[in-house]
Design an enzyme around this catalytic site. Sequence first.
Site, PDB file in Angstrom:
ATOM      1  N   ARG A 193      -6.445  -8.004  -9.382  1.00 55.56           N
ATOM      2  CA  ARG A 193      -7.073  -9.316  -9.627  1.00 55.56           C
ATOM      3  C   ARG A 193      -8.546  -9.110  -9.935  1.00 55.56           C
ATOM      4  O   ARG A 193      -9.055  -7.997  -9.872  1.00 55.56           O
ATOM      5  CB  ARG A 193      -6.966 -10.154  -8.355  1.00 55.56           C
ATOM      6  CG  ARG A 193      -7.541  -9.399  -7.159  1.00 55.56           C
ATOM      7  CD  ARG A 193      -7.626 -10.249  -5.910  1.00 55.56           C
ATOM      8  NE  ARG A 193      -7.814  -9.462  -4.716  1.00 55.56           N
ATOM      9  CZ  ARG A 193      -8.969  -9.052  -4.234  1.00 55.56           C
ATOM     10  NH1 ARG A 193     -10.087  -9.343  -4.865  1.00 55.56           N
ATOM     11  NH2 ARG A 193      -9.033  -8.341  -3.141  1.00 55.56           N
ATOM     12  N   HIS A 232     -14.458  -4.009   8.024  1.00 67.65           N
ATOM     13  CA  HIS A 232     -13.813  -3.405   6.856  1.00 67.65           C
ATOM     14  C   HIS A 232     -13.858  -4.327   5.644  1.00 67.65           C
ATOM     15  O   HIS A 232     -13.016  -4.261   4.772  1.00 67.65           O
ATOM     16  CB  HIS A 232     -12.348  -3.035   7.141  1.00 67.65           C
ATOM     17  CG  HIS A 232     -12.185  -2.111   8.301  1.00 67.65           C
ATOM     18  ND1 HIS A 232     -12.732  -0.858   8.335  1.00 67.65           N
ATOM     19  CD2 HIS A 232     -11.553  -2.262   9.484  1.00 67.65           C
ATOM     20  CE1 HIS A 232     -12.429  -0.278   9.466  1.00 67.65           C
ATOM     21  NE2 HIS A 232     -11.722  -1.111  10.193  1.00 67.65           N
ATOM     22  N   LYS A 263       0.815  -1.215   0.000  1.00 64.94           N
ATOM     23  CA  LYS A 263       0.000   0.000   0.000  1.00 64.94           C
ATOM     24  C   LYS A 263       0.856   1.275   0.000  1.00 64.94           C
ATOM     25  O   LYS A 263       0.430   2.290  -0.548  1.00 64.94           O
ATOM     26  CB  LYS A 263      -0.953  -0.003   1.194  1.00 64.94           C
ATOM     27  CG  LYS A 263      -2.082  -1.042   1.061  1.00 64.94           C
ATOM     28  CD  LYS A 263      -3.122  -0.821   2.137  1.00 64.94           C
ATOM     29  CE  LYS A 263      -3.856  -2.088   2.499  1.00 64.94           C
ATOM     30  NZ  LYS A 263      -4.921  -2.448   1.562  1.00 64.94           N
TER      31      LYS A 263
HETATM   32  P1  ADP Z   1      -8.011  -3.869   2.309  1.00 60.87           P
HETATM   33  O1  ADP Z   1      -6.728  -4.084   1.576  1.00 60.87           O
HETATM   34  O2  ADP Z   1      -8.100  -4.621   3.573  1.00 60.87           O
HETATM   35  O3  ADP Z   1      -9.190  -4.000   1.411  1.00 60.87           O
HETATM   36  P2  ADP Z   1      -8.500  -0.978   2.185  1.00 60.87           P
HETATM   37  O4  ADP Z   1      -7.470   0.086   2.291  1.00 60.87           O
HETATM   38  O5  ADP Z   1      -9.088  -1.224   0.860  1.00 60.87           O
HETATM   39  O6  ADP Z   1      -7.907  -2.319   2.772  1.00 60.87           O
HETATM   40  O7  ADP Z   1      -9.648  -0.627   3.225  1.00 60.87           O
HETATM   41  C1  ADP Z   1     -10.718  -1.502   3.489  1.00 60.87           C
HETATM   42  C2  ADP Z   1     -11.870  -0.720   4.106  1.00 60.87           C
HETATM   43  O8  ADP Z   1     -11.470  -0.063   5.314  1.00 60.87           O
HETATM   44  C3  ADP Z   1     -12.405   0.406   3.224  1.00 60.87           C
HETATM   45  O9  ADP Z   1     -13.368  -0.053   2.322  1.00 60.87           O
HETATM   46  C4  ADP Z   1     -12.996   1.352   4.258  1.00 60.87           C
HETATM   47  O10 ADP Z   1     -14.273   0.939   4.680  1.00 60.87           O
HETATM   48  C5  ADP Z   1     -12.050   1.223   5.420  1.00 60.87           C
HETATM   49  N1  ADP Z   1     -11.000   2.256   5.350  1.00 60.87           N
HETATM   50  C6  ADP Z   1      -9.788   2.133   4.790  1.00 60.87           C
HETATM   51  N2  ADP Z   1      -9.079   3.276   4.902  1.00 60.87           N
HETATM   52  C7  ADP Z   1      -9.863   4.161   5.540  1.00 60.87           C
HETATM   53  C8  ADP Z   1      -9.711   5.519   5.971  1.00 60.87           C
HETATM   54  N3  ADP Z   1      -8.573   6.198   5.777  1.00 60.87           N
HETATM   55  N4  ADP Z   1     -10.749   6.101   6.624  1.00 60.87           N
HETATM   56  C9  ADP Z   1     -11.881   5.430   6.839  1.00 60.87           C
HETATM   57  N5  ADP Z   1     -12.089   4.159   6.469  1.00 60.87           N
HETATM   58  C10 ADP Z   1     -11.105   3.516   5.823  1.00 60.87           C
HETATM   59  P1  ADP Z   2     -12.727  -7.886  -2.705  1.00 58.21           P
HETATM   60  O1  ADP Z   2     -11.769  -6.731  -2.623  1.00 58.21           O
HETATM   61  O2  ADP Z   2     -12.706  -8.613  -4.001  1.00 58.21           O
HETATM   62  O3  ADP Z   2     -14.042  -7.528  -2.215  1.00 58.21           O
HETATM   63  P2  ADP Z   2     -12.191  -9.289  -0.238  1.00 58.21           P
HETATM   64  O4  ADP Z   2     -11.611  -8.195   0.586  1.00 58.21           O
HETATM   65  O5  ADP Z   2     -13.530  -9.800   0.093  1.00 58.21           O
HETATM   66  O6  ADP Z   2     -12.078  -8.945  -1.770  1.00 58.21           O
HETATM   67  O7  ADP Z   2     -11.159 -10.483  -0.274  1.00 58.21           O
HETATM   68  C1  ADP Z   2     -11.340 -11.543  -1.161  1.00 58.21           C
HETATM   69  C2  ADP Z   2     -10.621 -12.728  -0.644  1.00 58.21           C
HETATM   70  O8  ADP Z   2      -9.217 -12.510  -0.686  1.00 58.21           O
HETATM   71  C3  ADP Z   2     -10.938 -13.057   0.799  1.00 58.21           C
HETATM   72  O9  ADP Z   2     -10.892 -14.439   0.930  1.00 58.21           O
HETATM   73  C4  ADP Z   2      -9.812 -12.368   1.549  1.00 58.21           C
HETATM   74  O10 ADP Z   2      -9.640 -12.959   2.797  1.00 58.21           O
HETATM   75  C5  ADP Z   2      -8.665 -12.608   0.616  1.00 58.21           C
HETATM   76  N1  ADP Z   2      -7.598 -11.600   0.690  1.00 58.21           N
HETATM   77  C6  ADP Z   2      -7.580 -10.391   0.112  1.00 58.21           C
HETATM   78  N2  ADP Z   2      -6.416  -9.746   0.346  1.00 58.21           N
HETATM   79  C7  ADP Z   2      -5.663 -10.581   1.091  1.00 58.21           C
HETATM   80  C8  ADP Z   2      -4.332 -10.521   1.645  1.00 58.21           C
HETATM   81  N3  ADP Z   2      -3.523  -9.471   1.483  1.00 58.21           N
HETATM   82  N4  ADP Z   2      -3.917 -11.574   2.369  1.00 58.21           N
HETATM   83  C9  ADP Z   2      -4.703 -12.638   2.536  1.00 58.21           C
HETATM   84  N5  ADP Z   2      -5.927 -12.769   2.017  1.00 58.21           N
HETATM   85  C10 ADP Z   2      -6.415 -11.769   1.318  1.00 58.21           C
END
Ligand code: ADP
Ligand code: ADP
Length: 496
Positions: A293, A236, A117
Amino acid sequence: MNIKKILIANRGEISLRIIRTAREMGIKTVAVYSEADRAALHVRAADEAVCLGPAPSLQSYLLADKIIAVATQLRVDAIHPGYGFLSENAAFARKVQEAGMIFVGPSPESIEIMGNKVAARQAAARYQIPMVPGTEEAITDIKLAKKKASEIGYPILIKASAGGGGKGMRIVEREEEFEPQMQRAVSEAESAFGDGSVFIEKYLTSPRHIEIQILGDQFGNYIHLFERECSIQRRHQKVIEEAPSAIITEEKRQAMGEAAIKVAKACNYYSAGTVEFIMDEHLDFYFLEMNTRLQVEHPVTEMVTGKDLVREQIHIGEGKPLSFAQEDLKVKGHAIEVRVYAEDPSNNFLPATGRLNTYRRPQGPGVRVDDGFEEGMEIPIHYDPLIGKLITYHETRQEAINRMIRAIDEFQITGVETTLGFCKFVMQHPAFREGRFDTKFIGRYFSPEHLETQFKPEELEMLAAMGVYLYEQSKPRKGVSEPMASAGSNWKNRLK
Ligand code: ADP
Ligand code: ADP
Ligand code: MG
């Protein structure tokens, strides 16, 4: 090169989803499976299937070398990784290519940049993409980090650079909590992702999650396939998604699409990818991360654009140019997806495993079910507890919502707790129906006793009409799109 045979390095609904498109394209399929998935649908659907080992992912679906050896032995041309597991593993993508096969996804270099990130933020910053205020580098010095945090202003979010799936985030409300939370975040990131680096972001208190689907070929051409709204989340992580978003104007859609393409260009991206943004109450958007992906929620985009994203991924992997241009794309109708997880919504959405004693899918117009199970099957405890996804499509948002309620009512599952009842609650909730919600929806509105409430259709219309009335009384905010207002007046007319 034309792909004649493909191995799907995944399981469950997404494996089956990919096999279906491969079939339609005349491509032979190879499934892999663990001992826990011997009877799984993806195993039966594929032309060939190979057991990788015992149930735990580390001894089966994550065995990169074994999967590549199987593919080589079976003379496979390409490997599709699905999502999760090895899909965002740059070393795996590289090994697939070195073994002379096509990795159906982006280049290992793109995965490397966007999988981290901090690196992703740096790449996006070079293209002037709006970003949530935060640190440009991973934090190493706690004093410096604290200073930066008070400059940004609390609450802040400590995030793992390698995080994903909603894991590896810690909210810090006050300065006193900073040090202990930071220590916890680092040790969690180390144990969960094998990489302890973390960074800080401003924590937005009521954002919406809106993401853009993009496609790029290996010749530098890019298009975007509009947005998906994914704000209904627990831990989240998304549970309900839709396309288009109820609040996005055509202008905003274009601006976000262009920003997403710039992010893709920043890492020379090709294949299908998703650029995630969060949006504040002024409809200003900020880059969150890029997922390199196919996304869980890709079907809603397929429904409103009429495109098959897996087919496009395969074409791009074969080295073909994009088969359509931005001008050929249009959002038509409205699609909603609810994720059917084996989880107990009345107990904090904790995974609930068991056997599908009854399992009957909904049918009828505008209903799509992407799943990987059948009646009598066990939901294994070793993996993500997703049973499948229920998607409905209709001309307008309100109709798609009503169709979803009908489809949820038709979906019969006994033997395991699922998120279906919760999803029905959301579909019936006035705030959701009016499009006025953010990522805090569950915390703000949901408690387990709501699962008992089952409205009759007439009551629902009354509630919706009341909601629209209240909404029209309060002056609409700038930027609220027309479709919402017109959907609202439809409801009023129906009561006349
Ligand atoms: P991941 O890799 O786990 O998907 P993301 O950065 O996409 O991580 O964040 C997942 C979720 O967490 C977002 O959809 C949002 O709901 C929350 N989130 C992430 N960053 C922020 C932020 N700076 N402020 C508020 N909510 C956040
Ligand atoms: P999307 O962003 O497609 O909504 P999700 O956050 O629901 O995806 O994640 C999809 C799948 O990938 C889940 O099974 C989640 O646990 C897995 N996943 C996503 N990012 C990671 C990561 N960095 N490490 C391990 N598992 C991950
Ligand atoms: Mg994300």
